[in-house]
Design an enzyme around this catalytic site. Structure first.
Site, PDB file in Angstrom:
ATOM      1  N   SER A   1     -14.760 -19.252  -9.805  1.00 29.87           N
ATOM      2  CA  SER A   1     -13.906 -18.318 -10.543  1.00 29.87           C
ATOM      3  C   SER A   1     -12.998 -19.137 -11.440  1.00 29.87           C
ATOM      4  O   SER A   1     -12.310 -20.049 -10.964  1.00 29.87           O
ATOM      5  CB  SER A   1     -13.069 -17.482  -9.575  1.00 29.87           C
ATOM      6  OG  SER A   1     -11.990 -16.888 -10.280  1.00 29.87           O
ATOM      7  N   GLY A   2     -12.961 -18.799 -12.726  1.00 33.81           N
ATOM      8  CA  GLY A   2     -12.153 -19.571 -13.668  1.00 33.81           C
ATOM      9  C   GLY A   2     -10.664 -19.452 -13.408  1.00 33.81           C
ATOM     10  O   GLY A   2      -9.945 -20.453 -13.320  1.00 33.81           O
ATOM     11  N   SER A   3     -10.174 -18.212 -13.291  1.00 34.73           N
ATOM     12  CA  SER A   3      -8.726 -18.035 -13.094  1.00 34.73           C
ATOM     13  C   SER A   3      -8.293 -18.659 -11.773  1.00 34.73           C
ATOM     14  O   SER A   3      -7.216 -19.279 -11.685  1.00 34.73           O
ATOM     15  CB  SER A   3      -8.363 -16.552 -13.119  1.00 34.73           C
ATOM     16  OG  SER A   3      -9.112 -15.834 -12.161  1.00 34.73           O
TER      17      SER A   3
ATOM     18  N   ASP B   1      -9.842  -7.408 -14.433  1.00 33.33           N
ATOM     19  CA  ASP B   1      -9.369  -8.788 -14.469  1.00 33.33           C
ATOM     20  C   ASP B   1      -8.236  -8.855 -15.501  1.00 33.33           C
ATOM     21  O   ASP B   1      -8.396  -8.403 -16.630  1.00 33.33           O
ATOM     22  CB  ASP B   1     -10.529  -9.702 -14.888  1.00 33.33           C
ATOM     23  CG  ASP B   1     -10.233 -11.177 -14.666  1.00 33.33           C
ATOM     24  OD1 ASP B   1      -9.043 -11.548 -14.599  1.00 33.33           O
ATOM     25  OD2 ASP B   1     -11.204 -11.957 -14.580  1.00 33.33           O
TER      26      ASP B   1
ATOM     27  N   GLY C   1     -12.834 -16.571 -16.566  1.00 34.20           N
ATOM     28  CA  GLY C   1     -13.521 -17.834 -16.874  1.00 34.20           C
ATOM     29  C   GLY C   1     -15.015 -17.795 -16.638  1.00 34.20           C
ATOM     30  O   GLY C   1     -15.802 -18.313 -17.447  1.00 34.20           O
ATOM     31  N   THR C   2     -15.439 -17.172 -15.536  1.00 37.17           N
ATOM     32  CA  THR C   2     -16.881 -17.123 -15.272  1.00 37.17           C
ATOM     33  C   THR C   2     -17.552 -16.095 -16.189  1.00 37.17           C
ATOM     34  O   THR C   2     -18.668 -16.309 -16.659  1.00 37.17           O
ATOM     35  CB  THR C   2     -17.161 -16.807 -13.784  1.00 37.17           C
ATOM     36  OG1 THR C   2     -16.364 -15.681 -13.386  1.00 37.17           O
ATOM     37  CG2 THR C   2     -16.843 -17.988 -12.899  1.00 37.17           C
TER      38      THR C   2
HETATM   39  O1  LIG Z   1     -11.748 -16.096 -14.175  1.00 39.12           O
HETATM   40  C1  LIG Z   1     -12.646 -15.672 -13.436  1.00 39.12           C
HETATM   41  O2  LIG Z   1     -13.741 -16.211 -13.374  1.00 39.12           O
HETATM   42  C2  LIG Z   1     -12.317 -14.490 -12.611  1.00 39.12           C
HETATM   43  N1  LIG Z   1     -11.025 -13.866 -12.694  1.00 39.12           N
HETATM   44  C3  LIG Z   1     -11.012 -12.808 -11.672  1.00 39.12           C
HETATM   45  C4  LIG Z   1     -12.453 -12.457 -11.505  1.00 39.12           C
HETATM   46  C5  LIG Z   1     -13.201 -13.762 -11.732  1.00 39.12           C
HETATM   47  O3  LIG Z   1     -13.210 -14.432 -10.502  1.00 39.12           O
END
Ligand SMILES: O=C(O)[C@H]1NCC[C@@H]1O
Length: 342
Positions: free
Chosen positions: A91-93, A253, A258-259
Site C-alpha cells: 500500500s503506497g499511503s 481513499d 499509491g498502488t
Molecule cells: O496508497 C495506497 O496504495 C492505498 N491507500 C489506501 C488504500 C491503498 O492501500
C-alpha cells in the site's frame, strides 16, 4: 486502570489517508517471507486487526501497519499492512506513513538530506528515498514493485448499472479501473457516498467475471478495489489526472492511492499515454497529490510490466496506547453498517 495487550501506535496520515503504525507491544509473526508472515498474522492474529481497526478503538477510514525485522538480508525493515477487510501485499499511503514514523521515532536513523530505506513487503522489495531535513521526513519517494495490466478493455455486467467497460491492473493490489465519466461522475467530494455504493458493486461483479491471478505469486489474486479515474490532462506542462479508489468495505481513499496510481500508470503505459520518465501527477478526491513517473520497463513472470515511482508526504498525528479491559464486551471490536457499509 486494567488493560491486557497494551499496544503502542503512532498515528499518521499520508496526503490525507490515515495509516497508523504499531511501534510496540506486538511480536513479529513467523514466516520465511513477508508474504508468509502476512498470511500467518491474518490466520492466527486476526484479533490484532479487529481490535485496532474496528469500533470502538478504530474507525473505518484507518489502516494499521506492523513494522518487523525484514526477511530479506538486503532490506532494513519489514512492513505488513492491515486494512479493514484485507491484509494487502502493498500500500503506497501505508508505506509512506510507515517510513515516516520509522524515521521520526528513531526506529530507522535519519540521514540528511536523504535516507535510503529498503522495505521488505509481502509484494516484494520496495526501495525508498526519504528526503529529510531538521530531523523530519519531508518526502517519501518509493520504487514500487513491477506493475502490469491483467485485463484490457473488457465489458462486465454490473447489477443496477448494466454493461460497463473496465480494465484491470496490478500495482501491489488488483484494481478494476473505471472511467468516472462513463457513469456521470466528476470525482467531486460530494460524490463520495455514491462512488462507494457503485464502486463496491463494480468490484464484486468484476471479481467474479474477470478472474485475476499474479503470475509469480498465486496467493495474490482477485480484484479487491475499484479505481474511478478522471481524464488525463496537461496542467502546467505535467500529465495530471484525478482518481478515487473505493477501499472495502466502502469508503474513499483520502490520498491519490499509491498502488492504484501504479496500476493506472501500467494501463497508461500500455495505451501509449505515458512514457518512461514522463512526470505524472495523480490527485485524490481531496486534491492532495502524488508525483510519479515510470522508471523503467520490467516483467512480472512472463508479463511485461512497468516499474513505477511514487512520492508523497506523511505527517504524524499522535501517539496512543491501545488495550483491552478484561471486562470489555468488545475485545475485538465490532462493525455497524451505518459507517462500515457491510
Ligand atoms: O496508497 C495506497 O496504495 C492505498 N491507500 C489506501 C488504500 C491503498 O492501500
Amino acid at each position: 486502570m486494567q488493560l491486557d495487550r497494551v499496544i503502542t501506535v503512532v498515528g499518521a496520515h499520508a496526503e490525507g489517508e490515515v495509516g497508523r503504525v504499531i511501534t510496540g507491544g506486538v511480536l513479529p509473526p513467523r514466516g520465511d517471507t513477508m508474504f508468509d508472515r502476512m498470511q500467518n498474522l491474518e490466520r492466527y492474529s486476526g484479533w490484532l486487526r479487529n481490535m485496532l481497526l474496528f469500533d470502538p478503538r478504530g474507525s473505518v477510514n484507518a489502516a494499521v501497519n506492523l513494522i518487523t525485522p525484514p526477511c530479506r538480508p538486503d532490506a532494513d525493515i519489514g512492513m505488513i499492512v492491515m486494512e479493514s477487510d484485507y491484509f494487502v501485499p502493498m500500500s503506497g499511503s501505508n508505506l509512506i506513513c510507515t517510513v515516516t514514523v520509522a524515521l521520526e521515532t528513531g526506529i530507522v536513523p535519519i540521514k540528511e538530506p536523504v535516507t535510503h530505506v529498503r522495505v521488505d513487503t509481502p509484494a516484494g522489495l520496495v526501495e525508498v528515498e526519504a528526503e529529510c531535513a531538521g530531523g523530519k521526513c519531508r518526502k517519501v519517494k518509493f520504487r514500487n514493485i513491477p506493475s502490469f495490466v491483467m485485463h484490457r478493455d473488457r465489458t462486465i455486467s454490473v447489477p443496477g448499472i448494466g454493461s460497463l467497460r473496465v480494465d484491470v491492473a496490478y500495482g501491489g493490489m488488483i484494481y478494476c479501473i473505471v472511467e468516472a465519466a462513463d457513469l456521470g461522475f466528476t470525482l467531486d467530494r460530494s460524490e463520495a457516498r455514491r462512488l462507494v455504493e457503485v464502486g463496491e458493486r463494480i468490484k464484486a461483479a468484476a471479481a467474479e467475471q474477470l478472474p485475476s491471478v499474479h503470475p509469480e505469486n498465486p496467493g495474490i489474486h482477485t480484484i479487491n478495489q475499484t479505481e474511478f479515474v478522471g481524464p488525463l490532462e496537461i496542467v502546467n506542462g505535467i500529465k495530471t489526472s484525478k482518481n478515487a479508489v473505493v477501499v472495502s468495505p466502502g469508503r474513499i481513499d483520502r490520498c491519490p492511492c499509491g498502488t492504484g496510481t501504479s496500476a493506472r500508470m501500467a494501463l497508461l503505459s500500455a495505451r501509449g499515454e505515458l512514457g518512461i520518465g514522463d512526470p505524472f501527477r495523480h490527485l485524490s478526491i481531496l486534491d492532495t497529490e502524488f508525483d510519479c513517473k515510470i522508471l523503467e520497463t520490467g516483467r512480472a513472470g512472463s508479463i511485461p510490466a512497468i516499474v513505477p515511482q511514487v512520492s508523497g508526504r506523511a505527517w504524524l498525528t499522535g501517539v496512543s496506547h491501545y488495550g483491552v479491559d478484561p471486562e470489555d464486551p468488545f475485545p475485538e471490536g465490532y462493525r455497524l453498517s451505518d459507517t462500515w457499509f457491510n
